[in-house]
Design an enzyme around this catalytic site. Sequence first.
Site, mmCIF file in Angstrom:
data_model
loop_
_atom_site.group_PDB
_atom_site.id
_atom_site.type_symbol
_atom_site.label_atom_id
_atom_site.label_comp_id
_atom_site.label_asym_id
_atom_site.label_seq_id
_atom_site.Cartn_x
_atom_site.Cartn_y
_atom_site.Cartn_z
ATOM 1 N N ASN A 7 0.879 -1.170 0.000
ATOM 2 C CA ASN A 7 0.000 0.000 0.000
ATOM 3 C C ASN A 7 0.916 1.219 0.000
ATOM 4 O O ASN A 7 1.614 1.478 0.981
ATOM 5 C CB ASN A 7 -0.921 -0.007 1.234
ATOM 6 C CG ASN A 7 -1.786 1.252 1.318
ATOM 7 O OD1 ASN A 7 -1.355 2.338 0.958
ATOM 8 N ND2 ASN A 7 -3.004 1.093 1.803
ATOM 9 N N TYR A 108 -7.790 -3.706 -1.911
ATOM 10 C CA TYR A 108 -7.766 -2.646 -0.898
ATOM 11 C C TYR A 108 -9.140 -2.622 -0.236
ATOM 12 O O TYR A 108 -10.081 -1.998 -0.719
ATOM 13 C CB TYR A 108 -7.429 -1.300 -1.547
ATOM 14 C CG TYR A 108 -7.429 -0.138 -0.587
ATOM 15 C CD1 TYR A 108 -6.796 -0.218 0.651
ATOM 16 C CD2 TYR A 108 -8.062 1.061 -0.913
ATOM 17 C CE1 TYR A 108 -6.799 0.848 1.529
ATOM 18 C CE2 TYR A 108 -8.052 2.134 -0.041
ATOM 19 C CZ TYR A 108 -7.434 2.020 1.169
ATOM 20 O OH TYR A 108 -7.437 3.088 2.042
ATOM 21 N N ASP A 149 -4.122 -4.746 1.255
ATOM 22 C CA ASP A 149 -4.461 -4.107 2.520
ATOM 23 C C ASP A 149 -5.874 -4.538 2.874
ATOM 24 O O ASP A 149 -6.836 -4.043 2.296
ATOM 25 C CB ASP A 149 -4.361 -2.586 2.358
ATOM 26 C CG ASP A 149 -4.725 -1.844 3.631
ATOM 27 O OD1 ASP A 149 -5.129 -2.498 4.613
ATOM 28 O OD2 ASP A 149 -4.615 -0.605 3.635
ATOM 29 N N ASP A 249 2.784 4.962 4.735
ATOM 30 C CA ASP A 249 2.581 4.508 6.118
ATOM 31 C C ASP A 249 2.520 2.977 6.206
ATOM 32 O O ASP A 249 2.455 2.434 7.307
ATOM 33 C CB ASP A 249 1.366 5.169 6.776
ATOM 34 C CG ASP A 249 0.148 5.276 5.874
ATOM 35 O OD1 ASP A 249 0.197 4.790 4.726
ATOM 36 O OD2 ASP A 249 -0.867 5.843 6.323
ATOM 37 N N HIS A 250 2.571 2.287 5.062
ATOM 38 C CA HIS A 250 2.618 0.823 5.032
ATOM 39 C C HIS A 250 3.980 0.352 4.519
ATOM 40 O O HIS A 250 4.590 1.013 3.666
ATOM 41 C CB HIS A 250 1.557 0.260 4.088
ATOM 42 C CG HIS A 250 0.145 0.499 4.505
ATOM 43 N ND1 HIS A 250 -0.682 -0.497 4.970
ATOM 44 C CD2 HIS A 250 -0.602 1.640 4.514
ATOM 45 C CE1 HIS A 250 -1.875 0.013 5.240
ATOM 46 N NE2 HIS A 250 -1.857 1.303 4.975
#
Length: 259
Positions: A7, A108, A149, A249-250
């Site tokens: 992600n 996602y 994700d 952030d992943h």
Amino acid sequence: MRIVTWNVNSIVPRLPRVLDFLEQTAPDVLCLQELKSPTEKFPFAEVEALGYEVAAYGLGRWNGVGIVSRVGLSDVVRGLPGEPRFDGAAEARAIGATCGGVRVWSVYVPNGREPDNPHYAYKLEWLEALRSLVSSELSSSGPFAVLGDFNVAPTDADVWDIAVFAESTHVTKPERDALARLRDLGLSDVFPRPLKYDHPFTYWDYRAGNFPNNKGMRIDLVYGNAAFSGAVTDSYVDRNARKGKGPSDHAPIVVDLDL
DNA sequence: ATGTCGGCCTCGGGCCGA
């Protein structure tokens, strides 16, 4: 074969990191989520210049998924059959393709926001559409995996402090039951090794120093059938890709297979 | 710390989403 899911939290500002990752880690297949870009704005030329084919699916400023492959890219499907809409709008949250003999889906899953938010019911409906898709695709016995994700932490150990999530999505029983129903179809959780610490978190909020404090969650998952999971030789979370200036952030999950 | 990112609308900063 090396397959990765990541992600990227918007492909355009992340492009330098993605290109560097393609060169350094050299995946055969890279599943992308959160492109935050319509299909036509995907940086096709830069990725293709590294020897990859691209299938992207973006419908606007949110969501967006893609599959990047250097081992072939065929039978591309955009969206899940019968998937729900949110607030009347279709969202780009799933794309499937066959790459090097492996049937791959990059997903996602909706966030859900709060348990009493309509987005949460949408999330559960979406996971049910994913279950139907997996059920139909598993009629073929070749290697198959859903990567992405999932926005669900499968167990309490998959969040840094379960007490913090008492009133939150990502850890509720209906969400975890939806994952269990996917596994019941014949998929198993390809559990990655961490590069540091004792648990392979894949996501750390940008705020409050969560990454340096390892306040993470394992919400990015690789669910493979027996032909896929049985061929796995290694799997790890590349937390190094979460470091430095301008990360997603992943972190990516890297899966190596004897295929 | 309601802490940080990113897209969008619009050119400064607010809103939404995660």
